[in-house]
Write a protein that holds these residues in place. Sequence first.
Motif, PDB file in Angstrom:
ATOM      1  N   ASP A 209       0.786  -1.049  -0.116  1.00  0.00           N
ATOM      2  CA  ASP A 209       0.090   0.128  -0.005  1.00  0.00           C
ATOM      3  C   ASP A 209       0.814   1.458   0.042  1.00  0.00           C
ATOM      4  O   ASP A 209       1.523   1.871   0.928  1.00  0.00           O
ATOM      5  CB  ASP A 209      -1.004   0.010   1.182  1.00  0.00           C
ATOM      6  CG  ASP A 209      -1.753   1.368   1.237  1.00  0.00           C
ATOM      7  OD1 ASP A 209      -1.982   1.974   0.317  1.00  0.00           O
ATOM      8  OD2 ASP A 209      -2.273   1.373   2.354  1.00  0.00           O
TER       9      ASP A 209
ATOM     10  N   SER B 215      -0.326   4.381  -1.018  1.00  0.00           N
ATOM     11  CA  SER B 215      -1.231   5.424  -1.200  1.00  0.00           C
ATOM     12  C   SER B 215      -1.048   6.545  -0.257  1.00  0.00           C
ATOM     13  O   SER B 215      -1.439   7.659  -0.608  1.00  0.00           O
ATOM     14  CB  SER B 215      -2.639   4.948  -1.032  1.00  0.00           C
ATOM     15  OG  SER B 215      -2.797   4.110   0.177  1.00  0.00           O
TER      16      SER B 215
ATOM     17  N   LYS C 263      -7.125   0.990   2.193  1.00  0.00           N
ATOM     18  CA  LYS C 263      -6.085   1.634   2.010  1.00  0.00           C
ATOM     19  C   LYS C 263      -5.821   2.763   3.005  1.00  0.00           C
ATOM     20  O   LYS C 263      -6.638   3.557   3.323  1.00  0.00           O
ATOM     21  CB  LYS C 263      -5.894   2.136   0.541  1.00  0.00           C
ATOM     22  CG  LYS C 263      -5.750   0.726  -0.248  1.00  0.00           C
ATOM     23  CD  LYS C 263      -4.901  -0.436   0.011  1.00  0.00           C
ATOM     24  CE  LYS C 263      -5.143  -1.657  -0.502  1.00  0.00           C
ATOM     25  NZ  LYS C 263      -4.191  -2.805  -0.033  1.00  0.00           N
TER      26      LYS C 263
END
Length: 598
Positions: free
Chosen positions: A30, A32, A83
């Motif tokens: 992840d 993000s 996320k």
Amino acid sequence: MSEDKVELLSTPYGEVAYESFRELGFAFADKSAVIKELERKNIPRYPVLLRPRRFGKSTFVQMLKSFYDISYKDRYEEIFNGKSIYTKKLPSHNTYHVINFDFSMVNTQSNTAMLNSFFSAVANGIDDFKRRYPDFTFDYKELDKSDSVTLFNNFASAYSDYAKAVLSLNASENNNYGRLYVMIDEYDNFANQILSQDIELFHTITGDNGFLKAFYAAIKAAAANANCISKTFITGVSSVSLDSLTSGFNIARNVTSRACFNEYAGFTEEELTELIPKLVDIEQIGVSVEEIIARMKPVYDGYCFSHQAEHTVFNSSMCLYYLDEMRLAGEFLPPEDYLDPASDHDGSKLKQLFEIAEPGLADAIINTYLSDSRFFIKDLAENINLNKAARYDRLQLLSMLYYLGYLTIDKALSRIGRLALKIPNLFMSKLFAQCTADLRLKPSKVFSDSVLDITALQNVQDDISSFASSCTEFLSRIFTNQVLTHMSEMALNLTLFTKLDSMDAVFSEMQKSLRVVGDGEKFADLVITVNVGQENECIYLIELKYVTKTDATEAKIQNTIKDATAQVQRYKSAIEFRDRQIKAYAMVFVGSECVHCG
């Protein structure tokens, strides 16, 4: 235990379509949270982020596209729920029209092929945009298929008209709604290839009158239009073409070395800890996640892109390739034997860089490598312009080695105004070794004419003093004739390995990874296998130590012998040597003379 019982996910090796990762069952890190960093007020709207090849830049671009593009609005929950960025509730998600250009596949065989395929790359980006926005009409069939600048200018003009309508329909929405976000992946890939093939063509495309500068000038002009480009995001590998980009698009800002972006590409140890159990049946193999990471770390880790960074990162493509191979084999594999073939890193690429450097620079860098020292510069060269200088100077060459991943930042020795660079890991160290052998050792008649006496080894004898004596004679010739000018343990190891590796009668390995029970992973200097495949096959395990003539007191020599002997005996017990015939030796050299072999 079978794969279906532990419900392993698919490996994302070679995959970049971020929006489909969950749907297709891919395990992925992840990244993000970096989106939030991009939206901070102190971050420019037109950033350039550079990283070595195969580090996950393209996947990151696709994630940005999924997050910001209006056409993905209905899939926001599906793609980002769970996320890190989802909890931030940024109002900017899915409020831009995103167009992305991927220049990684531009053909570099000739000027014509390059211009045509660059046009195709821009056209592919436009076609993808049209598929996502069928109400946007734009026809480029009549354009010259080598004129990408006119293509982009016409697209920008058509988009400006389109955006006015979108803005009028969504006046109450986010101020950026209906504005264009341009994402460019691998902005310099083709230029770097051309640089290694045709320096004159490189000058042509990146010079003041080159099409590359004109293309980015067109992007800058579109950014000045209130109804056109709002933001850009540009990735690449090096700054060798950045002068063309920033000369035409001089509002772009290189943010490569900012600490907040250190981990935007590559894997952290924490991310690998989460990924590995999803990709590998660790119970079946009989190892822990910690053991796998410990073995991967010396080979794939070590990259640092800011002297203020908290963590180093692993080469993500290397990790995924290795984990996929281990998953297929169902056993614990040595990472140094599994190097991603798509990484495009090899000694020949390093040699090409040295060939376009100022005279003497390659020798100076090789000597620093052989002495296991650091490279110090004031700062990285952000705009490397080979149109103004025919060859790399020291700062430019070291900066290029950093951008391409051959060197990285040594955080411990760096500070403001002084940047320390080092070789990041064993993989890159071996490439420097290969390049040193190709440039210094193999072309030398002294090296090729010299002989190592391996008779005692082939006869599987315990007394290998004849081999040790031949090593002394060989090394003496190498350094007396200045084939290598810097003697060190690294130089000693590399020179002997390169000679042994050129001999058909033995199979040699340098810095071989070993698993020593209770001692973790260790690296043997030389592992020489004789009579391969025969009943009398035998492995000679050798630990090399070097003492300078200045330091060579009797006490120093005896302590070195004691340490080397204890070390090699521990290595002899490695898991890799079980049920094998092994003979272990400590070889201690004072200068080029072997003073102990036993």
